[in-house]
Design a protein around this motif. Structure first.
Motif, PDB file in Angstrom:
ATOM      1  N   UNK A 155       0.835  -1.201   0.000  1.00 48.57           N
ATOM      2  CA  UNK A 155       0.000   0.000   0.000  1.00 48.57           C
ATOM      3  C   UNK A 155       0.874   1.257   0.000  1.00 48.57           C
ATOM      4  N   UNK A 156       2.045   1.166   0.616  1.00 47.96           N
ATOM      5  CA  UNK A 156       2.961   2.296   0.661  1.00 47.96           C
ATOM      6  C   UNK A 156       3.556   2.644  -0.688  1.00 47.96           C
ATOM      7  N   UNK A 157       3.558   1.707  -1.638  1.00 47.06           N
ATOM      8  CA  UNK A 157       4.028   2.026  -2.979  1.00 47.06           C
ATOM      9  C   UNK A 157       3.159   3.103  -3.633  1.00 47.06           C
ATOM     10  N   UNK A 158       1.893   3.182  -3.205  1.00 45.61           N
ATOM     11  CA  UNK A 158       0.983   4.197  -3.736  1.00 45.61           C
ATOM     12  C   UNK A 158       0.838   5.395  -2.801  1.00 45.61           C
ATOM     13  N   UNK A 159       1.051   5.168  -1.523  1.00 40.03           N
ATOM     14  CA  UNK A 159       0.956   6.254  -0.540  1.00 40.03           C
ATOM     15  C   UNK A 159       1.985   5.976   0.559  1.00 40.03           C
TER      16      UNK A 159
END
Length: 525
Positions: A155-159
């Motif tokens: 999820x951190x790859x996008x945020x």
């Protein structure tokens, strides 16, 4: 995920999952030595209020799973003194592993209930995921926390704000199972960055100030607390390695093979597609890198139950691929995966099961559950073959993962049968009902760490069998001292293996209180 739980299929799945994962955790005795050591440490912490010095009675435990012990001690306090309490945390962690795989399978900017449903079903039906969730140890907690870390990293790859939650899970994994929980996620990200996949986002994982502060402060504070509370535990925080020899390799192969039943073909085909198209989808590449690192770490350390850390990543990877194959009507890929599963499992089971009986004697005691489980697996594989052969692939996606989950039902009996052979529950409860004052408990040429959990009393050991976590344990009393105690005024309880002989030099009366075929409980009064 909210809309996912509005449909009846998801509710049925959740109900079946809760039933399978929580139904039997309180039905059988603790399996020694693993569960006995962990549960005895937890009840000792709760009883003494000393949460930094793990002990079984008076003996120090060579362990590093402080967070797991603390949480299980809390469960004992909430649910009471029993097997359900010490296994509750593992069962809950297993359920969270499945949830993390479902969320990891989908991309943050899109929603696919089928993708999540497939990943959750695959993870839940993996034998390693179910196994670690049914035993009182740190492995399910470790797999759960690393699975959640994987979920937040993706999820951190996008945020990049999600990297904060990922670092929190990594710190908790370190507290729950040692340095591997911290080292291996960072190693996976470093390899991912070195291969130039999402390089900028990988750098953010290491340098994003809020996330970096969490890891540095969390790990630092925990180490300082340990240095103050019990610096000895720090010795066991390092990553361990095992010197492999021919005698162990076969056992590792058997366990690793059984860990991922019944999804071998799908794992191989998914990995093959990642290698062939590694530049097209960095997320999938990262999930495979994650699985390889954690899998190799589990094998090289000899801690094969840690293979559970691979389950969320592999399940998310397979769920993602299967959903795309269905969407793009690449039905051949599913047929290849099903065929590989059939080709691998049937010969492997025929060849490896006899070897497993020889290598792991407890397997022969569990055949009453293993055989029905094997029959269920045959039906599962036949259904895989039938749906793909008749090109009913959408029905496969709807029915087969649920069928794999149902295959776990006979597998639950394995833990009951294993406990019948390795648990000292009946003997311990008999002692607990009769024990008074200064009565002693002696284990002769046997070592059941769970005896402390059940009786809340130290056991004196004569010629004990070495137990993992208590490797330096020595005999508490000699055979001569044993004879003096036996002929004294105080009541003595003695527990020995049913196959062993009663010591010849005992004088006085010998009363048999219990003989369950596995252990023999004697008393002098």
């Amino acid at each position: 995920m909210r809309s996912l739980f509005k449909n009846k299929t998801a509710l049925i799945f959740a109900g079946l999952l809760l039933y399978l994962y929580f139904r039997g955790i309180g039905d059988h005795g603790l399996i020694d030595p693993l569960e006995g050591v962990n549960s005895s440490v937890e009840v000792h912490m709760l009883a003494t209020g000393n949460y930094f010095v793990p002990k079984v009675g008076d003996e120090l435990v060579a362990g590093k799973s402080l967070l797991t012990w603390w949480l299980s001690a809390l469960a004992i306090k909430i649910f009471g003194w029993g097997e359900f309490s010490v296994r509750f945390l593992s069962a809950l962690s297993g359920a969270l592993m499945i949830l993390s795989s479902a969320i990891s399978a989908r991309r943050s900017k899109e929603y696919s209930s089928r993708k999540s449903w497939l990943a959750a079903s695959i993870c839940a039906s993996m034998s390693i995921c179910f196994t670690v969730s049914q035993i009182a140890s740190s492995h399910a907690v470790y797999a759960c926390l690393t699975g959640l870390a994987l979920m937040y990293i993706l999820k951190g790859f996008d945020d990049k704000n999600y990297f904060v939650q990922a670092h929190i899970c990594i710190v908790l994994a370190f507290m729950a199972h040692g340095a591997g929980g911290f080292v291996f996620p960072f190693m996976a990200m470093m390899i991912f960055a070195a291969l130039n996949f999402e390089y900028e986002k990988a750098v953010n994982f290491f340098t994003w100030p809020p996330a970096a502060l969490i890891s540095v402060s969390g790990i630092g504070c925990y180490i300082l607390i340990l240095m103050y509370g019990n610096g000895w535990v720090l010795h066991f925080m390092r990553c361990e390695h095992l010197s492999l020899d021919l005698g162990n390799i076969l056992g590792y192969v058997l366990f690793a093979f059984a860990a991922f039943i019944p999804w071998h073909g799908f794992i191989i085909n998914s990995a093959r597609n990642v290698f062939l198209n590694y530049k097209d989808n960095p997320r999938r590449t990262f999930m495979l890198i994650w699985s390889i690192i954690f899998g190799l770490a589990a094998i090289l350390s000899g801690d094969l139950l840690s293979l559970g850390t691979c389950a969320p990543a592999l399940s998310a990877l397979m769920g993602d691929y299967i959903d795309d194959w269905l969407e793009q009507k690449h039905f051949t890929e599913i047929k290849i995966s099903a065929a590989l599963t059939l080709v691998i499992i049937f010969p492997a089971v025929a060849l490896l099961l006899p070897l497993a009986v020889d290598i792991f004697p407890v397997v022969s005691a569990c055949l009453l559950s293993i055989v029905p489980y094997g029959l269920f697996m045959v039906l599962f594989l036949f259904a895989c073959w039938y749906y793909t052969r008749t090109k009913q692939v959408k029905k496969w996606a709807r029915n087969i993962p649920a069928a794999a989950l149902l295959c776990l039902m006979p597998l639950t009996g394995i833990f009951d049968l294993t406990a019948e052979k390795l648990s000292a529950r009946e003997a311990a409860l008999t002692i607990r009902s009769d024990i008074q004052g200064n009565n002693l408990i002696i284990q002769y040429e046997i070592n059941h760490p769970s005896m402390y959990f059940y009786t809340f009393r130290n056991s004196l050991l004569v010629n004990p069998i070495l137990t993992p976590g208590l490797q330096d344990l020595k005999a508490k009393i000699s055979v001569e001292t044993l004879n003096n105690l036996w002929s004294g005024r105080e009541r003595i309880f003695m527990i020995i293996n049913a196959d062993n002989k009663v010591p010849n030099n005992l004088t006085g009366h010998i009363y048999r209180l219990l003989d369950d075929g596995e252990v023999l409980l004697l008393s002098n009064k």
